[in-house]
Design a protein around this motif. Sequence first.
Motif, PDB file in Angstrom:
ATOM      1  N   VAL A  37       0.832  -1.201   0.000  1.00 26.02           N
ATOM      2  CA  VAL A  37       0.000   0.000   0.000  1.00 26.02           C
ATOM      3  C   VAL A  37       0.867   1.253   0.000  1.00 26.02           C
ATOM      4  O   VAL A  37       1.807   1.365   0.792  1.00 26.02           O
ATOM      5  N   ALA A  38       0.555   2.168  -0.910  1.00 27.01           N
ATOM      6  CA  ALA A  38       1.246   3.462  -0.921  1.00 27.01           C
ATOM      7  C   ALA A  38       0.329   4.513  -0.321  1.00 27.01           C
ATOM      8  O   ALA A  38      -0.890   4.456  -0.492  1.00 27.01           O
ATOM      9  N   ILE A  39       0.916   5.459   0.399  1.00 30.89           N
ATOM     10  CA  ILE A  39       0.153   6.569   0.965  1.00 30.89           C
ATOM     11  C   ILE A  39       0.653   7.855   0.334  1.00 30.89           C
ATOM     12  O   ILE A  39       1.841   8.160   0.389  1.00 30.89           O
ATOM     13  N   MET A  40      -0.282   8.560  -0.305  1.00 30.50           N
ATOM     14  CA  MET A  40       0.091   9.812  -0.964  1.00 30.50           C
ATOM     15  C   MET A  40      -0.712  10.969  -0.394  1.00 30.50           C
ATOM     16  O   MET A  40      -1.769  10.776   0.196  1.00 30.50           O
ATOM     17  N   GLY A  41      -0.229  12.160  -0.617  1.00 23.81           N
ATOM     18  CA  GLY A  41      -0.927  13.358  -0.161  1.00 23.81           C
ATOM     19  C   GLY A  41       0.040  14.523  -0.213  1.00 23.81           C
ATOM     20  O   GLY A  41       1.256  14.328  -0.196  1.00 23.81           O
ATOM     21  N   ALA A  42      -0.506  15.739  -0.256  1.00 25.66           N
ATOM     22  CA  ALA A  42       0.338  16.932  -0.351  1.00 25.66           C
ATOM     23  C   ALA A  42       1.193  17.074   0.906  1.00 25.66           C
ATOM     24  O   ALA A  42       0.935  16.422   1.919  1.00 25.66           O
ATOM     25  N   SER A  43       2.187  17.924   0.827  1.00 22.03           N
ATOM     26  CA  SER A  43       3.021  18.212   1.983  1.00 22.03           C
ATOM     27  C   SER A  43       2.149  18.734   3.132  1.00 22.03           C
ATOM     28  O   SER A  43       1.290  19.583   2.913  1.00 22.03           O
ATOM     29  N   GLY A  44       2.340  18.181   4.312  1.00 17.32           N
ATOM     30  CA  GLY A  44       1.562  18.617   5.476  1.00 17.32           C
ATOM     31  C   GLY A  44       0.229  17.902   5.634  1.00 17.32           C
ATOM     32  O   GLY A  44      -0.538  18.195   6.549  1.00 17.32           O
ATOM     33  N   SER A  45      -0.061  16.937   4.767  1.00 17.56           N
ATOM     34  CA  SER A  45      -1.374  16.271   4.821  1.00 17.56           C
ATOM     35  C   SER A  45      -1.463  15.229   5.941  1.00 17.56           C
ATOM     36  O   SER A  45      -2.545  14.758   6.266  1.00 17.56           O
ATOM     37  N   GLY A  46      -0.319  14.835   6.515  1.00 17.57           N
ATOM     38  CA  GLY A  46      -0.354  13.912   7.647  1.00 17.57           C
ATOM     39  C   GLY A  46       0.281  12.551   7.383  1.00 17.57           C
ATOM     40  O   GLY A  46       0.162  11.635   8.212  1.00 17.57           O
ATOM     41  N   LYS A  47       0.999  12.402   6.282  1.00 18.89           N
ATOM     42  CA  LYS A  47       1.561  11.095   5.910  1.00 18.89           C
ATOM     43  C   LYS A  47       2.561  10.571   6.944  1.00 18.89           C
ATOM     44  O   LYS A  47       2.467   9.426   7.390  1.00 18.89           O
ATOM     45  N   THR A  48       3.543  11.412   7.275  1.00 20.28           N
ATOM     46  CA  THR A  48       4.570  10.974   8.230  1.00 20.28           C
ATOM     47  C   THR A  48       3.949  10.744   9.607  1.00 20.28           C
ATOM     48  O   THR A  48       4.288   9.771  10.293  1.00 20.28           O
ATOM     49  N   THR A  49       3.018  11.614   9.965  1.00 22.12           N
ATOM     50  CA  THR A  49       2.326  11.435  11.252  1.00 22.12           C
ATOM     51  C   THR A  49       1.647  10.074  11.291  1.00 22.12           C
ATOM     52  O   THR A  49       1.743   9.351  12.292  1.00 22.12           O
ATOM     53  N   LEU A  50       0.994   9.714  10.196  1.00 21.30           N
ATOM     54  CA  LEU A  50       0.310   8.425  10.136  1.00 21.30           C
ATOM     55  C   LEU A  50       1.303   7.275  10.312  1.00 21.30           C
ATOM     56  O   LEU A  50       1.086   6.353  11.103  1.00 21.30           O
ATOM     57  N   LEU A  51       2.423   7.358   9.594  1.00 22.82           N
ATOM     58  CA  LEU A  51       3.424   6.299   9.699  1.00 22.82           C
ATOM     59  C   LEU A  51       4.021   6.246  11.105  1.00 22.82           C
ATOM     60  O   LEU A  51       4.256   5.163  11.644  1.00 22.82           O
ATOM     61  N   ASN A  52       4.219   7.415  11.707  1.00 16.61           N
ATOM     62  CA  ASN A  52       4.796   7.469  13.052  1.00 16.61           C
ATOM     63  C   ASN A  52       3.877   6.877  14.113  1.00 16.61           C
ATOM     64  O   ASN A  52       4.354   6.240  15.049  1.00 16.61           O
ATOM     65  N   VAL A  53       2.574   7.080  13.984  1.00 18.29           N
ATOM     66  CA  VAL A  53       1.696   6.481  15.002  1.00 18.29           C
ATOM     67  C   VAL A  53       1.563   4.970  14.790  1.00 18.29           C
ATOM     68  O   VAL A  53       1.415   4.219  15.747  1.00 18.29           O
ATOM     69  N   ILE A  54       1.658   4.540  13.533  1.00 18.74           N
ATOM     70  CA  ILE A  54       1.607   3.093  13.276  1.00 18.74           C
ATOM     71  C   ILE A  54       2.894   2.433  13.771  1.00 18.74           C
ATOM     72  O   ILE A  54       2.881   1.344  14.336  1.00 18.74           O
ATOM     73  N   SER A  55       4.024   3.116  13.581  1.00 25.84           N
ATOM     74  CA  SER A  55       5.306   2.518  13.973  1.00 25.84           C
ATOM     75  C   SER A  55       5.584   2.709  15.458  1.00 25.84           C
ATOM     76  O   SER A  55       6.658   2.360  15.923  1.00 25.84           O
ATOM     77  N   THR A  56       4.636   3.292  16.173  1.00 28.14           N
ATOM     78  CA  THR A  56       4.717   3.505  17.625  1.00 28.14           C
ATOM     79  C   THR A  56       5.803   4.512  18.019  1.00 28.14           C
ATOM     80  O   THR A  56       6.187   4.589  19.168  1.00 28.14           O
ATOM     81  N   ILE A  57       6.285   5.282  17.054  1.00 28.29           N
ATOM     82  CA  ILE A  57       7.240   6.350  17.358  1.00 28.29           C
ATOM     83  C   ILE A  57       6.489   7.484  18.049  1.00 28.29           C
ATOM     84  O   ILE A  57       7.018   8.191  18.886  1.00 28.29           O
ATOM     85  N   ASP A  58       5.220   7.640  17.675  1.00 29.44           N
ATOM     86  CA  ASP A  58       4.388   8.708  18.206  1.00 29.44           C
ATOM     87  C   ASP A  58       3.065   8.115  18.706  1.00 29.44           C
ATOM     88  O   ASP A  58       2.671   7.032  18.266  1.00 29.44           O
ATOM     89  N   ARG A  59       2.387   8.827  19.602  1.00 29.05           N
ATOM     90  CA  ARG A  59       1.130   8.345  20.190  1.00 29.05           C
ATOM     91  C   ARG A  59      -0.080   8.991  19.539  1.00 29.05           C
ATOM     92  O   ARG A  59      -0.029  10.175  19.198  1.00 29.05           O
ATOM     93  N   VAL A  60      -1.179   8.271  19.412  1.00 35.58           N
ATOM     94  CA  VAL A  60      -2.411   8.869  18.880  1.00 35.58           C
ATOM     95  C   VAL A  60      -3.056   9.730  19.975  1.00 35.58           C
ATOM     96  O   VAL A  60      -2.816   9.512  21.165  1.00 35.58           O
ATOM     97  N   THR A  61      -3.863  10.697  19.560  1.00 37.01           N
ATOM     98  CA  THR A  61      -4.663  11.469  20.519  1.00 37.01           C
ATOM     99  C   THR A  61      -5.890  10.647  20.900  1.00 37.01           C
ATOM    100  O   THR A  61      -6.271  10.570  22.064  1.00 37.01           O
TER     101      THR A  61
END
Length: 255
Positions: A37-61
């Motif tokens: 699966v590829a995730i696309m979107g403009a800069s600032g759309s939340g792609k890295t944030t999404l990957l970071n919460v899945i990879s447990t680097i960051d926490r969800v609200t």
Amino acid sequence: METILKIAHVQKYYGNKTNLTKALDDISFAVDKGEFVAIMGASGSGKTTLLNVISTIDRVTSGHIQIGHQEITTLKGARLNQFRREKLGFIFQDFNLLDTLTAYENIALALQIQGMKARVIDAKIQQMASQLDITEVLNKYPYEMSGGQKQRVASARALITQPELVLADEPTGALDSRSSKYLLECFQHLNKQLQATILMVTHDAFSASYASRVLFIKDGKLFNELRRGEMSRKTFFNQIIDVVSLLGGDANDLI
Ligand SMILES: Nc1ncnc2c1ncn2[C@@H]1O[C@H](COP(=O)(O)OP(=O)(O)OP(=O)(O)O)[C@@H](O)[C@H]1O
Ligand SMILES: [Mg+2]
């Protein structure tokens, strides 16, 4: 089909009440075992944030993320580290290889931590190296390798443990078009041969066209998705470009 990843109503907010960024705004989707699966979107759309919460680097609200049968949003400490090590593979844009280890040693590390025998490790590495065409650089240090070779070594390192889920953020971002194409073909091959489930964030429609499905996010929300099905890569590429222009971005920025 077995579901490997389930994202349910995930929100990630940054900042405070007066200065709130909704980086992920109620996003839900699922990924089956063996999908690319590829995730696309403009800069600032939340792609890295999404990957970071899945990879447990960051926490969800708020919201839930399940990987395999494990709810990961509540995992902590040693159990979280163990889960990350055993179930996930990471490929970063800047490679993250250890400079003082050879390619071989970099790839072997995760298996040594698992306590695997040297002979078994060697067989696995030789096989992976031939699939990724890095046999010749196994004894080299990162500074002695090209960008494309480093990226393929980093990919071998992420894939060697046969993680349940491989997470890649712009894996081709630092590569020229030839190396990009080669790495993407390797991903596609490993996805088919080893049934590796891959989630790849990318800016670029060419990279995305190697995936079996593309998710588009806009302002932290799921905007659209495309499935490749029986389409040729070129046809799929053209469809991706169409959605990219719908998203309001400049297609030329993304190819
Ligand atoms: N640590 C943070 N603190 C505050 N806001 C953040 C933080 N990290 C990201 N953001 C904001 O969240 C939003 C999503 O950022 P994210 O990095 O996920 O975007 P992206 O889609 O990966 O963009 P790019 O394509 O530029 O890498 C952006 O508006 C960004 O400014
Ligand atoms: Mg990003």
